[in-house]
Enzyme design. Structure first.
Site, PDB file in Angstrom:
ATOM      1  N   TYR A   5      -5.094   0.296 -13.117  1.00 56.67           N
ATOM      2  CA  TYR A   5      -6.102   0.688 -12.123  1.00 56.67           C
ATOM      3  C   TYR A   5      -7.510   0.620 -12.735  1.00 56.67           C
ATOM      4  O   TYR A   5      -8.508   0.766 -12.032  1.00 56.67           O
ATOM      5  CB  TYR A   5      -5.843   2.102 -11.581  1.00 56.67           C
ATOM      6  CG  TYR A   5      -4.491   2.313 -10.948  1.00 56.67           C
ATOM      7  CD1 TYR A   5      -3.705   1.239 -10.532  1.00 56.67           C
ATOM      8  CD2 TYR A   5      -3.987   3.597 -10.744  1.00 56.67           C
ATOM      9  CE1 TYR A   5      -2.460   1.447  -9.956  1.00 56.67           C
ATOM     10  CE2 TYR A   5      -2.747   3.801 -10.165  1.00 56.67           C
ATOM     11  CZ  TYR A   5      -1.978   2.721  -9.779  1.00 56.67           C
ATOM     12  OH  TYR A   5      -0.755   2.933  -9.217  1.00 56.67           O
TER      13      TYR A   5
ATOM     14  N   GLU B  39       6.376   0.962 -14.448  1.00 53.17           N
ATOM     15  CA  GLU B  39       5.753   0.723 -13.145  1.00 53.17           C
ATOM     16  C   GLU B  39       6.587  -0.169 -12.231  1.00 53.17           C
ATOM     17  O   GLU B  39       6.621   0.039 -11.008  1.00 53.17           O
ATOM     18  CB  GLU B  39       4.353   0.122 -13.356  1.00 53.17           C
ATOM     19  CG  GLU B  39       3.536   0.045 -12.107  1.00 53.17           C
ATOM     20  CD  GLU B  39       2.026   0.006 -12.371  1.00 53.17           C
ATOM     21  OE1 GLU B  39       1.598   0.154 -13.525  1.00 53.17           O
ATOM     22  OE2 GLU B  39       1.283  -0.164 -11.395  1.00 53.17           O
TER      23      GLU B  39
ATOM     24  N   SER C 252       9.514   3.482 -11.524  1.00 50.83           N
ATOM     25  CA  SER C 252       8.861   3.235 -10.239  1.00 50.83           C
ATOM     26  C   SER C 252       9.358   1.902  -9.687  1.00 50.83           C
ATOM     27  O   SER C 252       9.609   0.965 -10.452  1.00 50.83           O
ATOM     28  CB  SER C 252       7.347   3.196 -10.435  1.00 50.83           C
ATOM     29  OG  SER C 252       6.697   2.934  -9.207  1.00 50.83           O
TER      30      SER C 252
ATOM     31  N   LEU D 184       0.261   7.289   3.391  1.00 50.04           N
ATOM     32  CA  LEU D 184      -0.516   7.211   4.639  1.00 50.04           C
ATOM     33  C   LEU D 184      -0.449   5.794   5.223  1.00 50.04           C
ATOM     34  O   LEU D 184      -1.204   5.464   6.136  1.00 50.04           O
ATOM     35  CB  LEU D 184      -1.979   7.590   4.361  1.00 50.04           C
ATOM     36  CG  LEU D 184      -2.178   8.985   3.756  1.00 50.04           C
ATOM     37  CD1 LEU D 184      -3.625   9.189   3.338  1.00 50.04           C
ATOM     38  CD2 LEU D 184      -1.752  10.055   4.754  1.00 50.04           C
TER      39      LEU D 184
ATOM     40  N   THR E 157      -1.064   3.144   3.421  1.00 48.60           N
ATOM     41  CA  THR E 157      -2.018   2.415   2.573  1.00 48.60           C
ATOM     42  C   THR E 157      -3.185   1.800   3.357  1.00 48.60           C
ATOM     43  O   THR E 157      -3.439   2.165   4.507  1.00 48.60           O
ATOM     44  CB  THR E 157      -1.280   1.387   1.653  1.00 48.60           C
ATOM     45  OG1 THR E 157      -2.119   1.028   0.598  1.00 48.60           O
ATOM     46  CG2 THR E 157      -0.787   0.171   2.407  1.00 48.60           C
TER      47      THR E 157
ATOM     48  N   SER F  37      -7.666   8.746  -1.657  1.00 45.74           N
ATOM     49  CA  SER F  37      -8.901   8.645  -0.883  1.00 45.74           C
ATOM     50  C   SER F  37     -10.102   8.751  -1.805  1.00 45.74           C
ATOM     51  O   SER F  37     -10.070   9.484  -2.798  1.00 45.74           O
ATOM     52  CB  SER F  37      -8.979   9.747   0.175  1.00 45.74           C
ATOM     53  OG  SER F  37     -10.194   9.609   0.892  1.00 45.74           O
TER      54      SER F  37
ATOM     55  N   GLU G 271      -9.021  16.984   3.572  1.00 42.29           N
ATOM     56  CA  GLU G 271      -8.083  16.957   4.708  1.00 42.29           C
ATOM     57  C   GLU G 271      -6.632  16.789   4.227  1.00 42.29           C
ATOM     58  O   GLU G 271      -5.724  17.478   4.699  1.00 42.29           O
ATOM     59  CB  GLU G 271      -8.473  15.784   5.632  1.00 42.29           C
ATOM     60  CG  GLU G 271      -7.520  15.564   6.795  1.00 42.29           C
ATOM     61  CD  GLU G 271      -7.908  14.322   7.616  1.00 42.29           C
ATOM     62  OE1 GLU G 271      -9.121  14.054   7.793  1.00 42.29           O
ATOM     63  OE2 GLU G 271      -6.993  13.635   8.079  1.00 42.29           O
TER      64      GLU G 271
HETATM   65  P1  A2P Z   1     -10.528   6.224   1.993  1.00 44.87           P
HETATM   66  O1  A2P Z   1     -10.422   6.082   0.498  1.00 44.87           O
HETATM   67  O2  A2P Z   1     -11.753   5.598   2.559  1.00 44.87           O
HETATM   68  O3  A2P Z   1     -10.289   7.630   2.481  1.00 44.87           O
HETATM   69  P2  A2P Z   1      -2.391   5.591   0.913  1.00 44.87           P
HETATM   70  O4  A2P Z   1      -2.609   6.943   0.322  1.00 44.87           O
HETATM   71  O5  A2P Z   1      -1.222   5.512   1.845  1.00 44.87           O
HETATM   72  O6  A2P Z   1      -2.390   4.503  -0.116  1.00 44.87           O
HETATM   73  O7  A2P Z   1      -3.661   5.294   1.870  1.00 44.87           O
HETATM   74  C1  A2P Z   1      -4.915   5.119   1.349  1.00 44.87           C
HETATM   75  C2  A2P Z   1      -5.833   4.600   2.445  1.00 44.87           C
HETATM   76  O8  A2P Z   1      -5.914   5.553   3.510  1.00 44.87           O
HETATM   77  C3  A2P Z   1      -7.221   4.377   1.946  1.00 44.87           C
HETATM   78  O9  A2P Z   1      -7.711   3.233   2.598  1.00 44.87           O
HETATM   79  C4  A2P Z   1      -7.968   5.642   2.389  1.00 44.87           C
HETATM   80  O10 A2P Z   1      -9.312   5.334   2.631  1.00 44.87           O
HETATM   81  C5  A2P Z   1      -7.258   6.004   3.668  1.00 44.87           C
HETATM   82  N1  A2P Z   1      -7.167   7.464   3.908  1.00 44.87           N
HETATM   83  C6  A2P Z   1      -6.973   8.432   3.007  1.00 44.87           C
HETATM   84  N2  A2P Z   1      -6.878   9.636   3.599  1.00 44.87           N
HETATM   85  C7  A2P Z   1      -7.020   9.437   4.934  1.00 44.87           C
HETATM   86  C8  A2P Z   1      -7.015  10.274   6.066  1.00 44.87           C
HETATM   87  N3  A2P Z   1      -6.846  11.588   5.957  1.00 44.87           N
HETATM   88  N4  A2P Z   1      -7.201   9.710   7.292  1.00 44.87           N
HETATM   89  C9  A2P Z   1      -7.388   8.381   7.409  1.00 44.87           C
HETATM   90  N5  A2P Z   1      -7.379   7.525   6.367  1.00 44.87           N
HETATM   91  C10 A2P Z   1      -7.207   8.035   5.135  1.00 44.87           C
END
Ligand code: A2P
Length: 279
Positions: free
Chosen positions: A24, A86, A135, A188, A190, A240, A248
């Site tokens: 990363y 990984e 993983s 979420l 992704t 995020s 949130e």
């Molecule tokens: P951002 O970094 O702008 O918040 P995952 O965890 O499934 O990999 O998803 C990550 C993606 O979901 C990122 O694009 C992130 O964008 C977005 N994301 C993270 N939290 C939320 C949320 N509570 N609602 C909507 N989108 C979110």
């Protein structure tokens, strides 16, 4: 710099589990965030649970410990809480993260996952990793490790894609039977980045069922998706860079879903991955 800021906000919010990896390219920022929060007196090192990952080019057993030591040097930490393989496939060792031949094809490398695992065990015995895991392993690959003659430490966890559209019922049951924790990545659904995400599957957070259940609890679809997994014993690692969404995604411990709602969400499973790992 956004990773440094996000990790600091996350720690202030209450997050303690940080999922990282050498590939990363931000372990220096994660380490700095942790050290700054320790210096502030906000946390102690032992409050943090940092997971690092062994990349595909580092599977030969003699590379495992030096690779973990490189991660620790970048983090400026003495140990990781969890170190995981990984992916269950090896690439040609070297500086290129994705080594390719002249036709652009990935150059794979023959290694023995059991030998790699023995080197992981040695890292745990040396105190460089408190726990070790894997993983993206399927059942057959897990069984290969679990049935290895002379197994010293079994994998404590298997990090795989897991969310309401990809619920992993069979792997989850197998791992439960063997006391292996499933850590769900992309909880979420992704991002919608076509370079590595299968965007033919609809966006998870637009799902009508998740949104309707969210309305009932005054929660978002994201919070419902996360709550669904933690309520069935799956660890979630939402990502995020947005302070409001970081907060949130942590507000999921003040309500519970009913059995019927859990079933409704489980029924959303499409058995389709967002992250196909085509390499
Ligand atoms: P951002 O970094 O702008 O918040 P995952 O965890 O499934 O990999 O998803 C990550 C993606 O979901 C990122 O694009 C992130 O964008 C977005 N994301 C993270 N939290 C939320 C949320 N509570 N609602 C909507 N989108 C979110």
């Amino acid at each position: 710099g956004s990773c440094l800021e996000s990790v600091k906000i996350a720690i202030d919010t209450g997050y303690r589990h940080i999922d990282g990896a050498f590939v990363y390219y931000n372990e220096h920022e994660v380490g700095q965030a942790i050290r700054e929060k320790i210096a502030e007196g906000k946390i102690k090192r032992e409050d943090i649970f940092y997971c690092g990952k062994l990349w595909n080019t580092c599977h030969p057993p003699e590379l495992v410990r030096p690779t973990l030591e490189r991660t620790l040097k970048i983090l400026q930490l003495d140990y990781v809480d969890l170190y995981i393989i990984e992916l269950p496939m090896a690439f040609k060792p070297g500086d290129a993260i994705y080594p390719r031949d002249e036709n652009g094809k990935i150059i794979y490398h023959k290694t023995d996952l059991c030998a790699t695992w023995e080197a992981m065990e040695a890292c745990k015995d040396a105190g460089l990793a408190k726990s070790i895991g894997v993983s993206n392993f399927n059942r057959r690959q897990l069984e290969m490790i679990l049935n290895k003659p002379g197994l010293k430490h079994k994998p404590v966890s298997n990090q795989v894609e897991c969310h309401p559209y990809f619920t992993q019922p069979k792997l989850l049951e197998f791992c439960r039977q063997h006391d292996i924790v499933i850590v769900g990545y992309s909880p979420l659904g992704t991002s919608r980045d076509e370079t590595w995400v299968n965007v033919s599957s609809p966006p998870l957070l637009k799902d009508p069922v998740l949104n309707a259940i969210g309305k009932k609890y005054n929660k978002t679809a994201a919070q419902i998706a996360l709550r669904f997994n933690i309520q069935r014993g799956v660890v979630v690692i939402p990502k995020s860079f947005n302070p409001q969404r970081i907060r949130e995604n942590f507000q999921i411990f003040d309500f519970s879903l009913t059995e019927k709602e859990m079933e409704e969400i489980a029924a959303l499973n499409k058995n389709v991955r967002y992250v196909e790992l085509l390499m």
